[in-house]
Enzyme design. Structure first.
Site, PDB file in Angstrom:
ATOM      1  N   SER A   7       1.033  -1.314  -0.002  1.00 30.06           N
ATOM      2  CA  SER A   7      -0.182   0.200   0.102  1.00 30.06           C
ATOM      3  C   SER A   7       1.025   1.331   0.064  1.00 30.06           C
ATOM      4  O   SER A   7       2.218   1.336   0.316  1.00 30.06           O
ATOM      5  CB  SER A   7      -1.036  -0.053   1.252  1.00 30.06           C
ATOM      6  OG  SER A   7      -0.235  -0.167   2.549  1.00 30.06           O
ATOM      7  N   GLU A   9       1.272   5.453   0.641  1.00 27.20           N
ATOM      8  CA  GLU A   9       0.901   6.866   1.237  1.00 27.20           C
ATOM      9  C   GLU A   9       1.350   8.052   0.389  1.00 27.20           C
ATOM     10  O   GLU A   9       2.211   8.007  -0.062  1.00 27.20           O
ATOM     11  CB  GLU A   9       1.344   7.139   2.648  1.00 27.20           C
ATOM     12  CG  GLU A   9       1.111   8.447   3.404  1.00 27.20           C
ATOM     13  CD  GLU A   9       1.574   8.801   4.703  1.00 27.20           C
ATOM     14  OE1 GLU A   9       1.271   7.997   5.627  1.00 27.20           O
ATOM     15  OE2 GLU A   9       2.467   9.625   4.673  1.00 27.20           O
ATOM     16  N   ASP A 101       0.082  16.072  14.547  1.00 19.82           N
ATOM     17  CA  ASP A 101       0.982  16.773  15.102  1.00 19.82           C
ATOM     18  C   ASP A 101       0.357  18.277  15.366  1.00 19.82           C
ATOM     19  O   ASP A 101      -0.663  18.752  15.244  1.00 19.82           O
ATOM     20  CB  ASP A 101       2.124  17.144  14.171  1.00 19.82           C
ATOM     21  CG  ASP A 101       2.590  15.714  13.715  1.00 19.82           C
ATOM     22  OD1 ASP A 101       3.012  14.871  14.525  1.00 19.82           O
ATOM     23  OD2 ASP A 101       3.460  15.725  12.364  1.00 19.82           O
ATOM     24  N   PHE A 210      14.220  13.905   9.459  1.00 19.05           N
ATOM     25  CA  PHE A 210      13.028  13.598   9.933  1.00 19.05           C
ATOM     26  C   PHE A 210      12.916  12.455  11.055  1.00 19.05           C
ATOM     27  O   PHE A 210      12.112  12.367  11.765  1.00 19.05           O
ATOM     28  CB  PHE A 210      12.180  12.898   8.724  1.00 19.05           C
ATOM     29  CG  PHE A 210      10.724  12.767   8.570  1.00 19.05           C
ATOM     30  CD1 PHE A 210      10.113  13.214   9.596  1.00 19.05           C
ATOM     31  CD2 PHE A 210      10.347  11.553   7.683  1.00 19.05           C
ATOM     32  CE1 PHE A 210       8.782  12.983   9.593  1.00 19.05           C
ATOM     33  CE2 PHE A 210       9.049  11.437   7.609  1.00 19.05           C
ATOM     34  CZ  PHE A 210       8.408  12.161   8.565  1.00 19.05           C
ATOM     35  N   HIS A 259       3.715  -0.874   3.737  1.00 22.40           N
ATOM     36  CA  HIS A 259       3.060   0.265   3.532  1.00 22.40           C
ATOM     37  C   HIS A 259       4.170   1.254   3.327  1.00 22.40           C
ATOM     38  O   HIS A 259       5.007   1.548   4.122  1.00 22.40           O
ATOM     39  CB  HIS A 259       2.274   0.802   4.846  1.00 22.40           C
ATOM     40  CG  HIS A 259       1.546   1.791   4.605  1.00 22.40           C
ATOM     41  ND1 HIS A 259       0.479   2.043   3.494  1.00 22.40           N
ATOM     42  CD2 HIS A 259       1.672   3.242   5.053  1.00 22.40           C
ATOM     43  CE1 HIS A 259       0.024   3.375   3.306  1.00 22.40           C
ATOM     44  NE2 HIS A 259       0.577   4.229   4.410  1.00 22.40           N
TER      45      HIS A 259
END
Length: 288
Positions: A7, A9, A101, A210, A259
């Site tokens: 999958s 994003e 966030d 990140f 994912h």
């Protein structure tokens, strides 16, 4: 090893150029027959309307199974549930439910007056509608705000018990990180599928920064490997090899699916999927 279930994003576009990039990403990855694709919220809920529009367009035009991100940030309960109703009316029946966030300029999340206090309240409300399959986030490396790794697992169990059916993890760099987390979750009584989240490394500097913000541990060997690869101009080759090996180890170890956090840059994700045996199966519908 059989080809994994995958999958993807995506980010919602914020301008015309980004819209073209999103559609190029969809065109590149849709033929790999993902089980679903998800569309994120920006930090602080800044892309709420863009996410809603992107989800509806992808659902209508691409033929993909689209899941919408939904957060608790900068909205009342009624506003958040109204967005959920919009998704349901558009035929979107899967949601990734997250606290979200803190808005820009704030150090920590604070619920607005009349808003959901946390992801657990959001999940309970979504589950009560009976309209959605709900996925939630999970953290193999301790969430920066969690009191302990065990607290992360207890919170995940509470979210699953509240009505979520699957969890997707934050990204990580070593398969053992996921396996330890999965085993600890099983020991805590969690039986729902936990899907590893994979971040192909498009930019080592950006990924490293990140990871620091997310609390993801960066192995020393990766620092050394990318330092050498960047000097030799082989960062892309290294990134592909590392991501492919990680995914292979995860599948060999029984991960239920993979994912990918694509960052709307699909080439590396596509190349890794091809290396894992995920080959094109679908023709993308034309945008109407």
């Amino acid at each position: 090893m059989n080809a994994p279930t995958v999958s993807f994003e995506f980010f919602p576009p914020q301008n015309l150029e980004a819209s073209f990039r999103l559609w190029d990403t969809v065109q590149t990855l849709a033929p790999l027959d993902p089980s679903f694709v998800s569309v994120t919220y920006g930090a602080g809920g800044t892309t709420r309307d863009l996410t809603r529009d992107a989800v509806a367009t992808l659902h209508k035009s691409s033929g993909l199974n689209v899941a919408a991100h939904l957060t608790c940030v900068n909205a009342t309960r009624e506003e958040t549930l109204a967005i959920a109703r919009d998704f349901a009316e558009a035929g979107v029946r899967e949601i990734v439910a997250l606290r979200g966030d803190a808005p820009k300029g704030q150090d920590r999340f604070t619920a607005m007056a009349g808003g959901f206090a946390n992801s657990l309240e959001l999940i309970e409300a979504l589950a009560a509608t009976g309209d959605f399959k709900i996925r939630v986030g999970a953290y193999p490396d301790r969430h920066p705000e969690a009191a302990s790794a065990r607290a992360d697992i207890d919170w995940l169990k509470a979210k699953l018990d509240a009505g979520a059916s699957e969890a997707i993890t934050q990204f990580f760099f070593e398969a053992d990180t996921f396996f330890r987390f999965r085993d600890d979750c099983a020991a805590a009584g969690i039986t729902a599928p936990i899907i590893p989240g994979i971040l192909p490394i498009e930019s080592w500097k950006g990924t490293r920064n990140f990871a620091k913000r997310c609390g993801t541990k960066v192995p020393a060997w990766m620092e050394d490997a990318f330092d050498k690869a960047e000097r030799d101009g082989r960062s892309d080759l290294l990134a592909t090899a590392i991501c492919t090996e990680l995914c292979s180890e995860l599948m060999d170890g029984g991960a239920p699916a993979l994912h990918f956090y694509t960052l709307n840059r699909p080439e590396l994700t596509r190349d890794v999927c091809h290396a894992l045996g995920v080959t094109p199966k679908l023709e993308l519908q034309n945008v109407a």
